[in-house]
Write an enzyme that holds these catalytic residues in place. Structure first.
Site, PDB file in Angstrom:
ATOM      1  N   HIS A 146      67.127-118.528  84.166  1.00 42.31           N
ATOM      2  CA  HIS A 146      67.447-117.179  83.952  1.00 42.31           C
ATOM      3  C   HIS A 146      67.398-116.776  82.434  1.00 42.31           C
ATOM      4  CE1 HIS A 146      69.763-118.164  87.760  1.00 42.31           C
ATOM      5  NE2 HIS A 146      69.156-117.144  88.004  1.00 42.31           N
TER       6      HIS A 146
ATOM      7  N   GLU B  81      72.391-125.761  91.305  1.00 41.26           N
ATOM      8  CA  GLU B  81      72.462-125.036  89.873  1.00 41.26           C
ATOM      9  C   GLU B  81      73.717-125.690  89.001  1.00 41.26           C
ATOM     10  OE1 GLU B  81      73.027-120.406  88.174  1.00 41.26           O
ATOM     11  OE2 GLU B  81      72.393-120.715  90.276  1.00 41.26           O
TER      12      GLU B  81
ATOM     13  N   LYS C 293      79.618-111.161  93.757  1.00 43.16           N
ATOM     14  CA  LYS C 293      79.543-110.462  95.022  1.00 43.16           C
ATOM     15  C   LYS C 293      80.967-109.690  95.321  1.00 43.16           C
ATOM     16  CE  LYS C 293      75.531-111.507  96.796  1.00 43.16           C
ATOM     17  NZ  LYS C 293      75.163-111.976  98.211  1.00 43.16           N
TER      18      LYS C 293
ATOM     19  N   CYS D 202      66.643-123.204  89.457  1.00 42.58           N
ATOM     20  CA  CYS D 202      66.274-122.429  90.674  1.00 42.58           C
ATOM     21  C   CYS D 202      64.869-122.270  90.481  1.00 42.58           C
ATOM     22  CB  CYS D 202      66.977-120.890  90.427  1.00 42.58           C
ATOM     23  SG  CYS D 202      67.476-120.163  91.893  1.00 42.58           S
TER      24      CYS D 202
ATOM     25  N   GLU E  27      78.028-117.534 100.676  1.00 41.34           N
ATOM     26  CA  GLU E  27      78.158-116.263 100.867  1.00 41.34           C
ATOM     27  C   GLU E  27      78.815-115.556 102.119  1.00 41.34           C
ATOM     28  OE1 GLU E  27      74.808-114.097  99.714  1.00 41.34           O
ATOM     29  OE2 GLU E  27      74.535-115.115  97.835  1.00 41.34           O
TER      30      GLU E  27
ATOM     31  N   ILE F 224      61.966-125.905  92.235  1.00 40.29           N
ATOM     32  CA  ILE F 224      62.704-125.491  93.354  1.00 40.29           C
ATOM     33  C   ILE F 224      61.778-124.714  94.293  1.00 40.29           C
ATOM     34  CG2 ILE F 224      64.649-124.090  94.003  1.00 40.29           C
ATOM     35  CD1 ILE F 224      65.391-126.811  92.622  1.00 40.29           C
TER      36      ILE F 224
ATOM     37  N   LYS G  31      67.445 -95.686  90.347  1.00 37.60           N
ATOM     38  CA  LYS G  31      66.849 -96.866  89.966  1.00 37.60           C
ATOM     39  C   LYS G  31      65.705 -96.437  88.834  1.00 37.60           C
ATOM     40  CE  LYS G  31      63.575-100.220  91.404  1.00 37.60           C
ATOM     41  NZ  LYS G  31      63.932-101.260  90.931  1.00 37.60           N
TER      42      LYS G  31
ATOM     43  N   CYS H 279      72.579-122.468  95.110  1.00 38.87           N
ATOM     44  CA  CYS H 279      72.550-121.806  93.798  1.00 38.87           C
ATOM     45  C   CYS H 279      73.740-121.083  93.508  1.00 38.87           C
ATOM     46  CB  CYS H 279      71.437-120.873  93.256  1.00 38.87           C
ATOM     47  SG  CYS H 279      70.636-119.796  94.411  1.00 38.87           S
TER      48      CYS H 279
END
EC number: 2.1.1.14
Length: 763
Positions: free
Chosen positions: A701, A672, A117, A733, A612, A438, A19, A650
């Site tokens: 975003h 969203e 995902k 969001c 999810e 939100i 990272k 979202c």
């Protein structure tokens, strides 16, 4: 003796070295040779860690600079036109451009590939983009370079590839609809070229990951497996097909019969596929059993795992391999780094290094059960299991008694929505097209510094509270100046939407180094649910009460829902997800009630991870959706009719879960929709969704400030699908990652758009 191997290892490093190196490179603070050296050193360390733990066959190719699927796209030449280098030869910067996009100032700009995902994990992959005339060619040789590195270090290696069917399944058709299976024959020669290159290096085994074999596959895709692997078998190398994240079920015969040399199955997620698999496996084929959980943080019950292994060993002998259930990518790296967990809790845990040790000790126990190291490991395992069974920190009678006493009416509001809505409108007195946000506002460096100073003891509780009060005052003043109708306190005190609550709930624990990769350089450190969950004291009430005291306008309380809390944590393994979600729901129910008692008229309960949680197999959806919606209602239904419950979600697909979203019975749902041009509302319109909806009118975003007319158009489209009386106006969001200047400009335009709609509706 059974062979001990792994399917993959975390790539981020014990101290998130990957990272840090990536972000330094992107900022221009580290050159490419320096970045490449970090990668080489991490691979060297990770191979050695596994070897020292007793792993005999090491995975190579599990390292990726950003994502393993993206690395395959580069290797196969699947590079969208907007990123393709002029000379046709991709570089590391090509890979990063595909992942992160290219700024407008460079080559006209190019948006990043879609990210989604990886099956039902919290890891994200970059979705391959296929065109109808897609060509494939071996364009990136990182795998060969890494194999050469490992061989030079004296390791026995097993290169890892995503299989051709899974790779095609994970991608999307671009520029017109077509069947991705049409590309299979064009793709397979590249696999052949890779296999030949590996064979030339003396490699014996290759691992081919085909996780889609645990999904509900159309017949055409099942047929394609046989076709593809009949061609693949002609290539050199022994091939192990790896499946994980679920059971093979109706694909068991297909997987067992593929013309390859070995098959890996996940016995953590799907223990029921053993011993059935033994009767379907050809006599020449290796069977790799995934008995150590590769995606959680708990120690393996070695005795229980050995029972299965011993039975399999009698049938298979040296054709038996032992492994984690899946790649250890989803596990933190090394428990030995933890120095602040108490001794008992730490004794229950295992990270990637420790899971490798468990795999190795299981393999050794088959042939050396009396070896001192084996006996000691099994004795520790027995003590851990006994400790967890009788621990009063895990099992709390008062929590279990409360859960057992829940009645059906506890998960229902007192009145139907139509009746509640009348009372809420009378109490709230909001205009048509009410405006809100939100929840979160920009998390500035000053906020982060104050929180860090407080946690390190350099800021007193009183000083920290005043710093947060100052941020709340600012957020309220901005919202009042802009003319928003329903305000929020801005969440300045929250580091993370799950961790903030988990830190205040009994039954949660936190690690210092339990990082896992989410995507690219983004790492997350999930909280660990170790025991029965309860709320010892209010978590948000004082902050929201203070915010409400600053304004006469309606202030929303903000909570994270039970399903999202569960999905974004490492859960317990000794009780079901359903039980954990219901315990969380009861804890949050108390918070909702306390907010109501404090005079808060609207409470928002975010369920960002509701979708999810869906199981991979459709047959398992109804049970999940039943308990997930019930958990939300249990959390939200303890309030009076005039208290309005909001939820936020979202994601980009509602059609297949719209009935369950309606069953949650939130008074208002915010979603969203801006990037889909309001098309997502089709599902709500077709279903005749009865409650109120706030479709997001701009994409948070992007730093771009949306024009008033753009939002008016979106709201007008929304009003064609949803009655205007049930429409709210809000961003897509939370605004945590945005700067204040762009936030204020965007919200000012959003309020102006809502006012235009009100005037148009009155005309």
């Amino acid at each position: 003796m059974a062979l001990a191997h792994t399917l993959g290892f975390p790539r981020i490093g014990r101290d998130r070295e990957l990272k840090k190196a990536l972000e330094a490179y992107w900022k221009g603070e580290l050159d490419q040779p320096g970045l490449l050296q970090v990668g080489r050193e991490l691979r060297r360390q990770h191979w050695q860690l596994q070897k020292d733990a007793g792993i005999e066959l090491l995975p190579v190719g599990d390292f990726a600079w950003y994502d393993q699927v993206l690395a395959h796209s580069l290797a196969f030449g699947v590079i969208p036109e907007r990123f393709r280098p002029a000379d046709g030869q991709p570089t590391l910067d090509t890979l990063f451009a595909m992942a992160r996009g290219v700024a407008q100032g460079c080559c006209g700009g190019a948006h990043a590939q879609e990210m989604t995902k990886w099956f039902d994990t919290n890891y994200h992959y970059l979705v391959p983009e296929f065109t109808v005339d897609q060509a494939f060619s071996l364009s990136w040789t990182q795998l060969f370079e890494e194999v050469d590195e490992a061989l030079a270090l004296g390791h026995a290696v097993k290169p890892v590839l995503i299989g051709p069917l899974s790779y095609l399944w994970l991608g999307k058709a671009k520029g017109g609809e077509f069947d991705r299976l049409e590309l299979l024959e064009r793709l397979l020669p590249v696999y052949g070229e890779i296999f030949q290159g590996l064979a030339a290096r003396g490699v014996e085994w290759v691992q081919i990951d085909e996780p889609i074999l645990v999904l509900d596959l159309p017949q055409a895709w099942k047929n394609a497996f046989e076709r593809a692997y009949n061609l693949i078998q002609r290539e050199p190398l022994k091939k192990l097909v790896a499946t994980y994240f679920g059971g093979l079920e109706d694909n068991l015969g297909l997987a067992a019969g593929l013309p390859v040399d070995g098959l890996h199955i996940d016995l953590v997620r799907a223990p029921g596929q053993y011993p059935t698999i033994l009767d379907r496996l050809p006599a020449y084929k290796v069977l790799s059993l995934g008995l150590v959980n590769g995606r959680n943080v708990w120690r393996c019950d070695l005795e229980k795992a050995l029972e299965v292994l011993a039975h399999a060993h009698e049938r298979l002998g040296e054709r038996l391999w032992v492994a984690p259930s899946c790649s250890l990518l989803h596990s933190p790296v090394d428990l030995c780094r933890e120095d602040q967990l108490d001794e008992e809790l730490q004794s229950w845990l295992a990270f990637a290094v420790q899971k490798c040790e468990e795999v190795a000790i299981l393999a050794r126990a088959l042939v050396e059960p009396e070896a001192p190291e084996v006996r000691q490991a099994f004795e520790v395992s027995r003590r851990v299991e006994a400790s967890r069974r009788r621990s009063t920190r895990i099992h709390k009678r008062e929590v279990q008694a409360r859960l057992a006493a829940v009645r059906p009416q506890d998960s229902r509001r007192a009145s139907a929505f139509a009746e509640r809505a009348v009372q809420q409108r009378a109490r709230l007195e909001l205009p048509a097209f009410p405006t809100t946000t939100i929840g979160s506002f920009p998390q500035t460096s000053a906020i982060r510094l104050a929180r860090q100073s407080w946690k390190q003891g350099r800021l007193s509780q009183a000083e920290y509270t005043e710093a947060m009060h100052s941020e709340i005052r600012h957020a309220v003043q901005v919202q009042e100046r802009l003319g928003l109708d329903v305000l929020v306190h801005g969440e300045a005190e929250r580091n993370d939407m799950v961790e903030y609550f988990a830190e205040q709930l009994d039954g949660y624990a936190f690690t210092r180094f339990g990082w896992v990769q989410s995507y690219g350089s983004r790492c997350v450190k999930p909280a660990v649910i170790y025991g029965d969950l309860s709320r010892p004291r209010p978590m948000t009430v004082e902050w929201i009460r203070y915010a409400q005291s600053l304004t006469g306008k309606v202030m929303k309380g903000m909570l994270t829902g039970p399903v999202t809390m569960l999905m974004w944590s490492f859960p317990r393994e000794d009780v079901s997800r359903e039980v954990q979600a219901r315990q969380l729901a009861l804890a949050l129910r108390d918070e909702v009630s306390d907010l109501e008692q404090a005079g808060i008229r609207i409470v928002q309960i975010d369920e960002a991870a509701f979708r999810e949680g869906l199981p991979l197999r459709r047959a398992d959806w109804p049970h999940y959706l039943e308990w997930a919606t019930e958990a939300f209602r249990l959390c939200a239904s303890g309030v009076r009719d005039e208290t309005q419950i909001h939820t936020h979600m979202c994601y980009s697909e509602f059609n297949d879960v719209i009935e369950s979203i309606a069953a949650m019975d939130a008074d208002v749902i915010t979603i969203e929709t801006s990037r889909s041009d309001m098309e997502l509302l089709e599902a709500f319109e077709a279903f005749a969704y009865p409650n109120e909806i706030g479709p997001g009118v701009y994409d948070i975003h992007s730093p771009r400030v949306p024009a008033v007319e753009d939002m008016v158009k979106l709201l007008s489209k929304a009003a064609e699908r949803i009655p205007a009386a049930r429409l709210w106006v809000n961003p897509d969001c939370g605004l945590k990652t945005r700067a204040w200047a762009e936030t204020e400009a965007a919200l000012a335009n959003m309020v102006a758009a809502a006012r235009q709609l009100r005037q148009a509706n009155l005309a």
